[in-house]
Design a protein around this motif. Structure first.
Motif, short mmCIF file in Angstrom:
data_model
loop_
_atom_site.label_atom_id
_atom_site.label_comp_id
_atom_site.label_asym_id
_atom_site.label_seq_id
_atom_site.Cartn_x
_atom_site.Cartn_y
_atom_site.Cartn_z
N ASP A 13 3.62 -19.93 -0.83
CA ASP A 13 3.57 -18.49 -0.95
C ASP A 13 4.76 -17.98 -1.48
N TYR A 74 5.75 -7.99 6.68
CA TYR A 74 4.40 -8.25 6.89
C TYR A 74 3.89 -6.62 6.82
N THR A 75 3.07 -5.76 6.52
CA THR A 75 2.31 -5.19 6.36
C THR A 75 2.08 -4.15 7.96
N TYR A 106 6.92 -1.97 -0.60
CA TYR A 106 6.81 -3.58 -0.99
C TYR A 106 6.96 -3.90 -1.60
N PRO A 109 6.90 -7.31 -3.41
CA PRO A 109 5.99 -7.98 -2.34
C PRO A 109 7.49 -9.23 -1.54
N TRP A 110 7.75 -8.93 -0.29
CA TRP A 110 8.66 -10.31 0.24
C TRP A 110 7.43 -11.10 0.46
N LYS B 134 2.03 -6.53 -2.14
CA LYS B 134 1.67 -7.13 -1.09
C LYS B 134 0.71 -6.67 -0.05
N VAL B 135 -0.37 -5.91 -0.89
CA VAL B 135 -1.57 -6.44 0.26
C VAL B 135 -2.55 -7.05 -0.32
N SER B 137 -1.50 -9.72 -1.25
CA SER B 137 -1.26 -11.68 -0.85
C SER B 137 -2.21 -11.48 0.78
N GLU B 138 -1.76 -10.50 1.57
CA GLU B 138 -2.34 -10.89 3.20
C GLU B 138 -3.55 -10.53 2.93
#
Lengths: 130, 269
Positions: A13, A74-75, A106, A109-110, B134-135, B137-138
Motif C-alpha cells: 500500500d 496510524y491516526t 499527516y 500520509p505515511w 491519511k483517513v 487510506s484507513e
C-alpha cells in the motif's frame, strides 16, 4: 498469487513522495545532532528507530530551539503522547538545544513504503515481512 | 472557552464537529461488542475499526482545539448532550445481540464517509485537507469489512437475510440524517470548506447503496416514502438512545471528581 498471507491485507500500500523518507543525511550542525539523537527513539512496539520508520518529516533548530515535525503510522495510535514526548526529550539531548517542540502532521500520509532500508532489515529481523 | 453551540459556529467548526461527533459516537457503539462479537476474528476487526474511528475523531477534535481554542472538556466531557452534532444513525442502541444491525449501520455509514472525505480532499481549509488522505487510506478496510459480512449474511437466505432486511428498514430513515444540513450549510459550500453540497453527496450515496443492497436481494425503502424521524442530529436534536450513551461515556470523567482531588489515606491525617 499463491500466498498464505491474509488476502484482506494489502502489503504494498502507498507510494513514496519525492524526498521521503527523510533521515537528516544532509543536515549539518545542531540539526544533524538532533537527527542523530532521534535515531535513539524506538517505536513502542518494535525495536526500530522512528527515523528508520520514516516518521520524522523535518527538523529545524533556531536559537537553541528545536522544532520537529513528525507523523504517526496510524491516526488512532494510542502511543501518540508517549512517542511525541520521547521525541521531544531526545531532541533536547542534542548539543546546543535548550528547548524543543514536536508537531504531528499527516501530509504526506505515511505508508510502509516510507521505511528506510535499515528499517526494513530491522523489521525483518524482528519477524515482520516488509 | 465556552463549549460549541450548534447555531453559533463558523463553517469550518460546523464541518469539523459533524465529522468528529459522527466518528466518536459510532466508535462508542462499536466498542460495546468487545468480547460479545460472534467470532474472535469479528471481535478483533470491530475493535480495530473502533480504534480507527476514535483516531479520526481525535484528528478533528485536535483541529478544533488548535485552531479554535476549545479545550478537550468543552468538546467531549463537559459538552451538553444537546450540543453534539452527530447523525442519530450512529447513536442508536444496537438491538440485543443483533450483529446484522451493526454490519448494516457500518455499511450505510462508511459509504457516506468515503463520499464525504472525497468532498473534503480539496477543502479550502488546509489543515483539514492535509489530514483527509491519511483517513481515506484507513477507511477502505471498513467498507470491505461491512461488505464481506453483508455478502455472507445474505448469501444463505433464511434468518440472517431477514435480519439484514429488518436492519435496513429500521436504520435507513436515520441514515438519511447523515446528509441533513447544519445551520450554516450554505456557507460551508460557499467558502469551499466542502467542495460538494450535501444534496450531491446524498445522491451518490443513494445510487451506490441501493444498487449494492438490491444485488443482495435486500429491498431499500424509497427515501421519499419513508417517515422521517424528528431528530436529525445536525441541529442538536437526538433520539432517546443518546442520553443514556452520553451519560455512560462521561461517567468516568464525572467520577474522577476534579473539584475534590483524591488523597491517599495517610495524607492530612
Amino acid at each position: 498469487m499463491s500466498s498464505d498471507a491474509c488476502a484482506h491485507t494489502d502489503y504494498e500500500d502507498g507510494e513514496v513522495p519525492e524526498g521521503y523518507p527523510r533521515t537528516g543525511a544532509d543536515a549539518t550542525g545542531a540539526e544533524a545532532d538532533v537527527w542523530e539523537a532521534l535515531v535513539e527513539v524506538e517505536d513502542p512496539e518494535m525495536p526500530v528507530s522512528v527515523v528508520d520508520l520514516g516518521l520524522i518529516y523535518d527538523v529545524t533548530v533556531e536559537d537553541g530551539h528545536a522544532s520537529v515535525e513528525m507523523t504517526l503510522t496510524y491516526t488512532g495510535c494510542p502511543a501518540k503522547d508517549m512517542l511525541t514526548n520521547d521525541v521531544r526529550c531526545a531532541a533536547m539531548t542534542a548539543a546546543g538545544v535548550e528547548d524543543a517542540d514536536v508537531t504531528i502532521q499527516y501530509s504526506p500520509p505515511w505508508s510502509v513504503e516510507m521505511v528506510t532500508e535499515r528499517g526494513r532489515e530491522q523489521l525483518q529481523e524482528f519477524g515482520l515481512s516488509v | 472557552m465556552a463549549q460549541p453551540v450548534p447555531g453559533d459556529l463558523s463553517p469550518v467548526e460546523a464541518q469539523l464537529l459533524r465529522l468528529a461527533d459522527d466518528e466518536y459516537v459510532l466508535a462508542e457503539r462499536y466498542t460495546e461488542w468487545q468480547i460479545y462479537a460472534p467470532t474472535p476474528e469479528a471481535d478483533l476487526a470491530l475493535a480495530n475499526i473502533a480504534q480507527d474511528e476514535f483516531g479520526h475523531a481525535r484528528l478533528w477534535f485536535d483541529l478544533l482545539q488548535d485552531e479554535f481554542g476549545y479545550e478537550e472538556a468543552d468538546l467531549l466531557w463537559e459538552r451538553d448532550p444537546g450540543n453534539f452534532l452527530h447523525s442519530p444513525l450512529v447513536e442508536l442502541e444496537t438491538p440485543d445481540g443483533d450483529w446484522a444491525d451493526t454490519v448494516v449501520r457500518s455499511y450505510l455509514y462508511d459509504v457516506a464517509e468515503r463520499l464525504r472525505l472525497d468532498a473534503l480532499a480539496d477543502s479550502s481549509f488546509d489543515p483539514l485537507a492535509d489530514r483527509v488522505r491519511k483517513v481515506q487510506s484507513e477507511e477502505g478496510y471498513h467498507r470491505e469489512h461491512a461488505q464481506s459480512w453483508l455478502d455472507r449474511l445474505t448469501g444463505g437466505g433464511g434468518d440472517a437475510h431477514q435480519r439484514v432486511q429488518s436492519a435496513v428498514d429500521r436504520l435507513f430513515p436515520h441514515a438519511l440524517t447523515l446528509f441533513a444540513p447544519t445551520a450554516n450549510e450554505d456557507e460551508i459550500v460557499a467558502a469551499g470548506v466542502r467542495t460538494r453540497s450535501l444534496a450531491d453527496v446524498r445522491a451518490d450515496w443513494l445510487d451506490e447503496v441501493v444498487q449494492y443492497l438490491e444485488s443482495l436481494d435486500v429491498v431499500v425503502p424509497d427515501p421519499s416514502a419513508v417517515t422521517r424521524p424528528d431528530e436529525v442530529g445536525r441541529d442538536g436534536s437526538h433520539t432517546g438512545d443518546w442520553a443514556a450513551l452520553h451519560e455512560e461515556f462521561t461517567a468516568t470523567y464525572r467520577e474522577l471528581g476534579f473539584d475534590d482531588p483524591a488523597t491517599l489515606r495517610s495524607e492530612n491525617a
